[in-house]
Write a protein that holds these residues in place. Sequence first.
Motif, PDB file in Angstrom:
ATOM      1  N   THR A 284       0.656  -1.161   0.097  1.00 43.44           N
ATOM      2  CA  THR A 284      -0.078  -0.216  -0.147  1.00 43.44           C
ATOM      3  C   THR A 284       0.859   1.307   0.010  1.00 43.44           C
ATOM      4  N   GLY A 285       1.941   1.207   0.547  1.00 44.10           N
ATOM      5  CA  GLY A 285       2.815   2.483   0.690  1.00 44.10           C
ATOM      6  C   GLY A 285       2.656   3.284   1.802  1.00 44.10           C
ATOM      7  N   GLN A 286       1.766   2.560   2.527  1.00 42.68           N
ATOM      8  CA  GLN A 286       1.213   3.515   3.803  1.00 42.68           C
ATOM      9  C   GLN A 286       1.869   2.717   5.164  1.00 42.68           C
ATOM     10  N   PRO A 287       2.891   3.353   5.673  1.00 43.99           N
ATOM     11  CA  PRO A 287       3.543   2.596   6.918  1.00 43.99           C
ATOM     12  C   PRO A 287       2.556   2.497   8.149  1.00 43.99           C
ATOM     13  N   LEU A 288       2.438   1.380   8.832  1.00 42.03           N
ATOM     14  CA  LEU A 288       1.936   0.989   9.965  1.00 42.03           C
ATOM     15  C   LEU A 288       2.723   1.007  11.336  1.00 42.03           C
ATOM     16  N   ASP A 289       2.661   1.937  12.294  1.00 37.70           N
ATOM     17  CA  ASP A 289       3.482   1.664  13.462  1.00 37.70           C
ATOM     18  C   ASP A 289       3.083   0.372  14.114  1.00 37.70           C
ATOM     19  N   ALA A 290       4.194   0.068  14.895  1.00 38.02           N
ATOM     20  CA  ALA A 290       4.219  -1.296  15.562  1.00 38.02           C
ATOM     21  C   ALA A 290       3.062  -1.653  16.387  1.00 38.02           C
ATOM     22  N   LEU A 291       2.649  -0.472  17.017  1.00 39.75           N
ATOM     23  CA  LEU A 291       1.428  -0.869  18.036  1.00 39.75           C
ATOM     24  C   LEU A 291       0.160  -0.990  17.065  1.00 39.75           C
ATOM     25  N   THR A 292      -0.032  -0.509  16.013  1.00 40.07           N
ATOM     26  CA  THR A 292      -1.220  -0.431  15.207  1.00 40.07           C
ATOM     27  C   THR A 292      -1.201  -2.033  14.540  1.00 40.07           C
ATOM     28  N   ALA A 293       0.011  -2.276  14.112  1.00 40.57           N
ATOM     29  CA  ALA A 293       0.247  -3.524  13.552  1.00 40.57           C
ATOM     30  C   ALA A 293       0.039  -4.680  14.311  1.00 40.57           C
ATOM     31  N   GLY A 294       0.385  -4.511  15.541  1.00 36.96           N
ATOM     32  CA  GLY A 294       0.232  -5.449  16.561  1.00 36.96           C
ATOM     33  C   GLY A 294      -1.071  -5.590  17.288  1.00 36.96           C
ATOM     34  N   VAL A 295      -1.597  -4.621  17.563  1.00 39.41           N
ATOM     35  CA  VAL A 295      -3.166  -4.689  17.769  1.00 39.41           C
ATOM     36  C   VAL A 295      -3.906  -5.490  16.634  1.00 39.41           C
ATOM     37  N   ILE A 296      -3.893  -4.970  15.503  1.00 37.33           N
ATOM     38  CA  ILE A 296      -4.833  -5.445  14.419  1.00 37.33           C
ATOM     39  C   ILE A 296      -4.295  -7.014  14.392  1.00 37.33           C
ATOM     40  N   THR A 297      -2.993  -7.395  14.502  1.00 36.41           N
ATOM     41  CA  THR A 297      -2.709  -8.915  14.814  1.00 36.41           C
ATOM     42  C   THR A 297      -3.179  -9.759  15.633  1.00 36.41           C
ATOM     43  N   LEU A 298      -3.177  -9.206  16.944  1.00 34.79           N
ATOM     44  CA  LEU A 298      -3.747  -9.958  18.033  1.00 34.79           C
ATOM     45  C   LEU A 298      -5.327 -10.025  17.904  1.00 34.79           C
ATOM     46  N   SER A 299      -5.773  -8.754  17.480  1.00 34.67           N
ATOM     47  CA  SER A 299      -7.360  -8.657  17.558  1.00 34.67           C
ATOM     48  C   SER A 299      -7.906  -9.769  16.657  1.00 34.67           C
ATOM     49  N   LEU A 300      -7.146  -9.558  15.463  1.00 33.01           N
ATOM     50  CA  LEU A 300      -7.972 -10.537  14.581  1.00 33.01           C
ATOM     51  C   LEU A 300      -7.594 -12.239  14.765  1.00 33.01           C
ATOM     52  N   ASN A 301      -6.426 -12.280  15.369  1.00 33.36           N
ATOM     53  CA  ASN A 301      -6.142 -13.617  15.891  1.00 33.36           C
ATOM     54  C   ASN A 301      -7.088 -14.311  16.943  1.00 33.36           C
ATOM     55  N   ALA A 302      -7.237 -13.114  18.128  1.00 32.71           N
ATOM     56  CA  ALA A 302      -8.047 -13.659  19.150  1.00 32.71           C
ATOM     57  C   ALA A 302      -9.553 -13.897  18.846  1.00 32.71           C
ATOM     58  N   GLY A 303      -9.978 -12.644  17.943  1.00 32.22           N
ATOM     59  CA  GLY A 303     -11.304 -12.807  17.508  1.00 32.22           C
ATOM     60  C   GLY A 303     -11.582 -14.113  16.965  1.00 32.22           C
ATOM     61  N   ALA A 304     -10.849 -14.715  16.013  1.00 31.29           N
ATOM     62  CA  ALA A 304     -11.042 -16.021  15.382  1.00 31.29           C
ATOM     63  C   ALA A 304     -11.336 -17.166  16.690  1.00 31.29           C
ATOM     64  N   TYR A 305     -10.531 -17.062  17.839  1.00 28.43           N
ATOM     65  CA  TYR A 305     -10.680 -18.033  18.747  1.00 28.43           C
ATOM     66  C   TYR A 305     -12.143 -17.630  19.436  1.00 28.43           C
ATOM     67  N   ILE A 306     -12.270 -16.363  19.582  1.00 27.31           N
ATOM     68  CA  ILE A 306     -13.469 -16.054  20.593  1.00 27.31           C
ATOM     69  C   ILE A 306     -14.718 -16.341  19.695  1.00 27.31           C
ATOM     70  N   THR A 307     -14.635 -16.269  18.466  1.00 30.38           N
ATOM     71  CA  THR A 307     -15.858 -16.462  17.383  1.00 30.38           C
ATOM     72  C   THR A 307     -16.313 -18.022  17.938  1.00 30.38           C
ATOM     73  N   GLU A 308     -15.434 -18.963  17.996  1.00 32.96           N
ATOM     74  CA  GLU A 308     -15.740 -20.275  18.206  1.00 32.96           C
ATOM     75  C   GLU A 308     -16.261 -20.357  19.635  1.00 32.96           C
ATOM     76  N   ILE A 309     -15.657 -19.572  20.473  1.00 31.55           N
ATOM     77  CA  ILE A 309     -16.253 -19.477  21.943  1.00 31.55           C
ATOM     78  C   ILE A 309     -17.550 -19.081  22.038  1.00 31.55           C
ATOM     79  N   VAL A 310     -17.985 -17.888  21.359  1.00 35.83           N
ATOM     80  CA  VAL A 310     -19.220 -17.395  21.241  1.00 35.83           C
ATOM     81  C   VAL A 310     -20.122 -18.438  20.496  1.00 35.83           C
ATOM     82  N   ARG A 311     -19.924 -19.119  19.376  1.00 32.05           N
ATOM     83  CA  ARG A 311     -20.665 -20.028  18.714  1.00 32.05           C
ATOM     84  C   ARG A 311     -20.832 -21.184  19.691  1.00 32.05           C
ATOM     85  N   GLY A 312     -20.116 -21.622  20.518  1.00 29.86           N
ATOM     86  CA  GLY A 312     -20.210 -22.836  21.316  1.00 29.86           C
ATOM     87  C   GLY A 312     -21.140 -22.328  22.365  1.00 29.86           C
ATOM     88  N   GLY A 313     -20.892 -21.253  23.005  1.00 30.55           N
ATOM     89  CA  GLY A 313     -21.542 -20.694  24.050  1.00 30.55           C
ATOM     90  C   GLY A 313     -23.110 -20.643  23.808  1.00 30.55           C
TER      91      GLY A 313
END
Length: 419
Positions: A284-313
Amino acid sequence: MDLLRAIAANQGFEVDIKPLGFDAALAAVTAGQADGVIAGMSITDERKKVFDFSDPYYQSGVQMAVAKDSDITSYQDLKGQNVAVKTGTVGYDFAKQLGEEIGFTINAFQDSADMYNDVATGNSAATFEDAPVLQFGIASGNVPLKVVTDPEPGADYGFAVLKGHNAELLQMFNDGLKNAKDTGAYQQIIDRYLAIDDTAPVDNSFWTLVKTSIGPLSQGLVLTLLATALAILFAMILGIVFGILKLSTNPFLRFLASAYVNIFRGTPVLVQAFFFYFGVPAVTGQPLDALTAGVITLSLNAGAYITEIVRGGVQSVDPGQMEASRSLGLGWAPSMRRVVMPQAFKIMTPNLINQFIITLKDTSLLSVLGFAELTYQGRIVIASTFRSFEIWIVVGVMYFIVIWLLTVLSNWVDRKFNK
């Protein structure tokens, strides 16, 4: 880093230093996440194809070191042994070529401290490292190795920028370097690290190390908690939305939710972090700072697991609850919000607490992006002290205390609201 700061002060520009592993540092420059790299980077013809280099600021060479009680004295003694080297360096290339001639295998590491420890513990018989780095570590008293060879004739070190970019920065570096040499500031910096007085008393006690390192480690802990809180907040939103989509009667929405879960549960967090921090800006040519990239990564990753937790609940709630709610005149959305989800959250709470703890620990992976969280600060302290064993004990204790407190708080919330 001291040399770069001196040049920046002389030339009137500000510098934000991101201590990364060597490979990550080069990737940051090529992806546009950093303007330049100065990391003992030898000027070679191969690297000139990708980077533009400054005037040389130091001449070095590869040197071999072994454990203090080792009988190895020459390259020939390495036959059939393991040798520790740092990835992406001239030392790695030298060891790889020599290993093919003599017959030894290579253990590759990202950091010098890990490489030295591998030799000190006996897993590797020797290490190849740039002479000044190796000599400083041994002279500081924190690297239990000894050098057994003279430095090989080596290439010069240079400050590098992406080829065709940041020509003004490169010129300022050259001008500042010349000024530093003319004024004697350059030699003062060199002597600060390599002209060490062996007669000067040095306090290498554990508690002194803790006292000097607790400040940066505490700052890293604050950023760890910040990244965790933001990631959990967004992950919960994603998990609830996609968890409900997985229960939809619409096949496209179910496919969309399943694809999201499969992608982010099926790939390592570290790969995802590299993708968002290095890959996306390169496209994209648009830099991301480490905090933004890190939060995006952890949010999407944890969100995938929480999706299954919510479905099962939700699926664990008696279907009769929804039927009874609808028969009383409530629509599907109000029934989910007021009847089904409150009961589902009681079921989901233990799994959600576990996911929160996993997310907190996963923040340590963001250190490879230069995000100054707790693990990153630990690596910085180790880089200057080479005392990885003690520092990782301190870092581990800090993680344990925080996770224990989070667990106690979560269990209290569970008992308070889920009676």
